[in-house]
Write a protein that holds these residues in place. Structure first.
Motif, short mmCIF file in Angstrom:
data_model
loop_
_atom_site.label_atom_id
_atom_site.label_comp_id
_atom_site.label_asym_id
_atom_site.label_seq_id
_atom_site.Cartn_x
_atom_site.Cartn_y
_atom_site.Cartn_z
N ASN A 292 39.40 -17.60 3.32
CA ASN A 292 40.01 -16.56 4.16
C ASN A 292 39.01 -15.44 4.41
OD1 ASN A 292 42.56 -17.75 4.24
ND2 ASN A 292 43.26 -16.69 2.40
N TYR B 117 38.64 -11.53 5.90
CA TYR B 117 39.33 -10.30 6.29
C TYR B 117 38.31 -9.32 6.84
CZ TYR B 117 43.16 -11.94 3.25
OH TYR B 117 44.16 -12.67 2.68
N HIS C 220 54.37 -13.77 1.42
CA HIS C 220 54.71 -15.18 1.59
C HIS C 220 54.66 -15.89 0.24
CE1 HIS C 220 50.30 -15.24 1.44
NE2 HIS C 220 50.43 -16.48 1.00
N ASP D 74 53.20 -19.66 -1.51
CA ASP D 74 52.37 -20.85 -1.26
C ASP D 74 53.20 -22.05 -1.71
OD1 ASP D 74 50.50 -18.89 -0.75
OD2 ASP D 74 48.92 -19.85 -1.90
N ILE E 275 46.99 -22.03 -9.05
CA ILE E 275 46.16 -21.65 -7.91
C ILE E 275 45.13 -20.68 -8.45
CG2 ILE E 275 46.12 -20.31 -5.78
CD1 ILE E 275 48.67 -21.58 -4.94
N SER F 66 42.12 -17.95 -7.30
CA SER F 66 41.66 -17.18 -6.15
C SER F 66 40.42 -16.37 -6.53
CB SER F 66 42.81 -16.31 -5.66
OG SER F 66 42.40 -14.99 -5.43
N PHE G 243 46.13 -6.26 -3.30
CA PHE G 243 46.96 -7.45 -3.37
C PHE G 243 48.34 -7.01 -3.83
CE2 PHE G 243 48.47 -11.03 -5.95
CZ PHE G 243 48.48 -12.00 -4.98
N TRP H 10 46.98 -18.28 -11.09
CA TRP H 10 48.45 -18.21 -11.06
C TRP H 10 49.00 -19.59 -11.36
CZ3 TRP H 10 50.47 -13.49 -9.17
CH2 TRP H 10 49.53 -12.68 -8.52
N PHE I 69 55.49 -17.13 -6.83
CA PHE I 69 55.75 -15.72 -6.56
C PHE I 69 55.36 -15.36 -5.12
CE2 PHE I 69 55.57 -13.51 -11.02
CZ PHE I 69 56.65 -14.26 -11.42
N HIS J 160 53.67 -13.05 -2.38
CA HIS J 160 52.45 -12.24 -2.45
C HIS J 160 51.88 -12.01 -1.06
CE1 HIS J 160 51.24 -16.46 -2.61
NE2 HIS J 160 50.17 -16.08 -1.95
N VAL K 102 48.57 -9.37 1.18
CA VAL K 102 47.42 -8.47 1.11
C VAL K 102 47.64 -7.35 2.13
CG1 VAL K 102 44.90 -8.29 1.39
CG2 VAL K 102 45.90 -10.38 0.43
N ARG L 246 35.82 -9.04 3.76
CA ARG L 246 36.24 -9.59 2.47
C ARG L 246 36.44 -11.08 2.67
NH1 ARG L 246 41.63 -10.82 0.16
NH2 ARG L 246 41.30 -11.04 -2.06
N ASN M 65 38.03 -14.44 0.67
CA ASN M 65 38.80 -14.93 -0.46
C ASN M 65 38.82 -16.45 -0.44
OD1 ASN M 65 41.76 -15.88 -1.46
ND2 ASN M 65 41.01 -14.18 -2.68
N ARG N 54 43.42 -24.95 -4.57
CA ARG N 54 44.73 -25.54 -4.86
C ARG N 54 44.61 -27.04 -5.11
NH1 ARG N 54 47.06 -22.60 -0.02
NH2 ARG N 54 46.49 -20.48 -0.51
C1 MD3 Z 1 50.20 -15.63 -6.21
N1 MD3 Z 1 45.53 -15.44 -0.07
O1 MD3 Z 1 45.66 -17.84 1.12
S1 MD3 Z 1 44.78 -14.84 -3.06
C2 MD3 Z 1 46.71 -17.39 0.61
O2 MD3 Z 1 43.55 -12.67 -0.81
C3 MD3 Z 1 46.69 -16.05 -0.02
O3 MD3 Z 1 43.44 -14.15 0.73
C4 MD3 Z 1 45.39 -14.09 -0.52
O4 MD3 Z 1 47.70 -15.59 -0.43
C5 MD3 Z 1 44.02 -13.60 -0.19
O5 MD3 Z 1 47.76 -18.04 0.57
C6 MD3 Z 1 45.75 -13.92 -1.95
C7 MD3 Z 1 45.75 -14.69 -4.53
C8 MD3 Z 1 46.91 -15.62 -4.63
C9 MD3 Z 1 46.87 -16.88 -4.13
C10 MD3 Z 1 47.93 -17.74 -4.33
C11 MD3 Z 1 49.06 -17.34 -5.03
C12 MD3 Z 1 48.01 -15.21 -5.30
C13 MD3 Z 1 49.09 -16.05 -5.52
C14 MD3 Z 1 50.15 -18.19 -5.28
C15 MD3 Z 1 51.22 -17.77 -6.00
C16 MD3 Z 1 51.27 -16.48 -6.46
#
Ligand code: MD3
Ligand code: FE
Length: 220
Positions: free
Chosen positions: A127, A129, A138, A140, A150, A152, A161, A185, A192, A194, A196, A211, A213, A217
């Motif tokens: 990802n 940003y 949302h 996942d 997962i 990250s 976050f 996670w 959960f 989550h 940004v 940024r 990320n 998965r």
């Molecule tokens: C908590 N990405 O790609 S990563 C995504 O920073 C996403 O780009 C964010 O959410 C990003 O779906 C957050 C941290 C993260 C990723 C997956 C999770 C937190 C999570 C799954 C369940 C709970």
């Protein structure tokens, strides 16, 4: 009453490289990827030379503000048909670039440090940003196996976050994710909600006003 988050993280940082639990089955590894940041960024450049960053569309036809690419056997894609994992990049019909060894090793090591042994991701969503980019709340849930965690990895500008609980209306907490931070996670926190918050302006020495990320998965 819960302790304020910043108290938890001050304690975590005193642990020097250890994993700090900040929610049920959710762990922060502050700076875990720092020693590999240059290798990660080089690999990201190679991945996005083949599978460029693009703004996918939601099912409703809205352009996502996050720009995305993927590597590994499966990649996350979204279009008017919905969200899913696909073995090929819809832009050129080719398989996604393979998962670099430095990615797979980092993801497995971080998962192990958080207590999740034997993590072998088959998908990595990349990802990107820029200031103003956000990701709305949302879950996942497009992966086949929710038993796997997962992992990250955050690079470049810091982001706030936001995470809640299993229900959309659950109270949310905030966590600042900085260059080199890794979060794992699993278990109860795997589903959960989550998101940004809009990325703040800034300039990072390695990434400029961006940024990146990486989200690892087990999708298939
Ligand atoms: C908590 N990405 O790609 S990563 C995504 O920073 C996403 O780009 C964010 O959410 C990003 O779906 C957050 C941290 C993260 C990723 C997956 C999770 C937190 C999570 C799954 C369940 C709970
Ligand atoms: Fe997510």
């Amino acid at each position: 009453m819960h302790a304020p988050m910043h108290d938890l993280f001050d304690a975590a940082e005193a642990e020097a490289g250890g994993a700090a639990q900040f929610a049920e089955d959710a762990w922060l590894l502050r700076g875990f990827a720092l020693d590999r940041a240059a290798a990660l960024l080089e690999a990201i450049d190679a991945i996005t030379a083949q599978a460029p960053f693009r703004h996918m569309e939601t099912r409703r036809g809205l352009r996502m503000s996050v720009a995305m690419s993927n590597c590994g056997a499966l990649g996350w894609v979204s279009d008017r048909r919905g969200y899913r994992y696909a073995a090929r990049d819809p832009l050129d019909g080719q398989p996604w670039p393979p998962m670099p060894a430095v990615f797979a090793r980092l993801a497995a090591q971080a998962a192990r440090a958080a207590g999740f042994d034997g993590f072998k991701p088959d998908a990595c969503l990349v990802n990107r940003y820029e200031p103003g980019t956000r990701l709305s709340l949302h879950q996942d849930r497009d992966e086949r196996d929710f038993a796997a965690p997962i992992v990250s990895v955050s690079l470049g500008l810091p982001a706030t976050f936001v995470f809640g609980g299993a229900a959309r209306g659950d109270r949310v907490q905030r966590l600042s994710l900085r260059h080199g931070d890794v979060v794992a996670w699993g278990g109860a926190s795997r589903l959960f909600h989550h998101g940004v918050l809009p990325l703040a302006e800034g300039s990072h020495p390695l990434l400029g006003a961006r940024r990146i990320n990486l989200t690892f998965r087990r999708a298939g």
